[in-house]
Design a protein around this motif. Sequence first.
Motif, short mmCIF file in Angstrom:
data_model
loop_
_atom_site.label_atom_id
_atom_site.label_comp_id
_atom_site.label_asym_id
_atom_site.label_seq_id
_atom_site.Cartn_x
_atom_site.Cartn_y
_atom_site.Cartn_z
N LEU A 1 8.07 48.21 37.83
CA LEU A 1 9.72 48.66 37.51
C LEU A 1 10.31 47.91 38.41
CD1 LEU A 1 9.27 52.61 37.65
CD2 LEU A 1 9.33 51.02 35.71
N GLY B 1 11.08 44.29 37.18
CA GLY B 1 12.30 44.41 36.02
C GLY B 1 13.63 44.49 36.62
N THR C 1 12.00 39.95 30.71
CA THR C 1 11.80 41.50 31.20
C THR C 1 11.08 42.27 29.91
OG1 THR C 1 13.95 42.06 30.12
CG2 THR C 1 13.67 41.65 32.53
N GLY C 2 11.01 41.67 28.79
CA GLY C 2 10.00 42.14 27.94
C GLY C 2 8.81 42.46 28.22
N ILE D 1 8.37 45.45 30.50
CA ILE D 1 8.15 46.76 29.66
C ILE D 1 6.84 47.03 28.93
CG2 ILE D 1 9.23 47.85 27.39
CD1 ILE D 1 11.77 46.54 27.98
N ILE D 2 6.20 45.84 28.53
CA ILE D 2 4.87 45.96 27.99
C ILE D 2 3.83 46.32 29.28
CG2 ILE D 2 2.86 44.67 26.93
CD1 ILE D 2 5.22 42.94 25.47
N ALA E 1 4.55 47.92 31.63
CA ALA E 1 4.77 49.59 32.37
C ALA E 1 4.11 50.50 31.02
CB ALA E 1 6.17 49.78 32.17
N ILE E 2 4.03 49.99 29.83
CA ILE E 2 3.19 50.87 28.78
C ILE E 2 2.01 50.70 29.03
CG2 ILE E 2 2.91 50.99 26.51
CD1 ILE E 2 5.93 50.18 25.91
#
Length: 417
Positions: free
Chosen positions: A85, A88, A172-173, A176-177, A179-180
Amino acid sequence: MHLSTRRPFPWRVLVAIILIGFILRGPIIAVAPISGIMRSDLGLNAAQFGLVTSLPVLCFAVVTPFASYFVGKGGANFATMIAILGVGVGSIIRSAGGVEAVFVGTIVMGAFITVGNVVIPVIIRRDISPERVAIVTGSYTSALNVGSMITSVATAPLALAFGWQIALLSWTGFVIIAAIGWLVAIGPRAAFTVGPLKPLIETGAGDTVAIDTSSVPSIRGTRPQTWRNASAVLLSLAFAGQAFTYYGLTAWFPSILEDEVGFSVTAAGSSSSIFQIAAVIGALGAPLLSRRIGVPRTLAIVAVFWLSCPIGLLLAPGAWLAWGFTGGVAQGGGITLVFVLIVQLAMNGTHARRLSAMIQGVGYALGATSPTLIGAVHDATGGWQLPIVVLGIGTLTFTVAGLAGAIRATRVLAPDV
């Protein structure tokens, strides 16, 4: 110490580690292909812009002790989630525009990448069985370079089409990936729970069982050491040489291609990506080769490849493709071998964290000076010959300290050999 009980391979953890690897170097490397565009827009000279690449590496050195403490207190699961996080948030701030935003965002991003740097070796030692450590470590370092390669190739075209702010923000994409991926690997509850380091063992049903092995004594029967461990000190110096050359070349390889070979900004950015692409070969090949001929001999081969890069660029810059390839293979293999030795030398989870913090802290402290120093030498001389010689000193340091550290560490790990 790893449990002797055989268990299914933690595929979800491996995938998460790879996804996290994409964001622990790529965002830093993204500025190199567009250095000319950003320097012009921000009004910075080469030495000043070198700080944009140096600051994250400097954070690696300065923040590493605090990151180690945070990982120890918060636990590997929570620390990893916060690292993702934080990267990001730093990326968003850096893309806001203006000199201040660039530097503040870069510092924030570098601080949280530092947490990721420290915690990943801890997770590998915690969740991966000893016989699989090398290949998982190679997969992780491959991800570092694949992420760097993607940003090297695509950032310049994106910047020319949409502006450098949007180009940097687009990465930043990957955050997100990642983090998932981490949430899927360990579950939302574990990701946000502050707790001790406990390995996650996957069952056949896809569940995870936490087993705490922190109290298990070392199989070597000796007290874990860091700064008094000669192998660790030598590996710190080797990692310093590795980091110095890697970040210096990463920051200025596109500019070398522009000035010495006559490439355009876009062509230089995409062409320099060979340095990142070839690292995948080294990162995956070094562990496999080391299982056949041993780590010291494998490291010697890596060192030859490393040395050939600055020597080749100095004597025959027109053959840049060959030197970018050999240097890329070397940097991927070099960092992988150092990380493998960190995990193997560690006697328990806490020792792994401290060794990781020590070796990376020292290495990145010296590596952080490279982009700015190389830029300053270029400004002072007006050419790239002397800067390349300085980079060669880094590869020589890696060679000498790395071979000595690997030989000593191997003897400690296998005293009867």
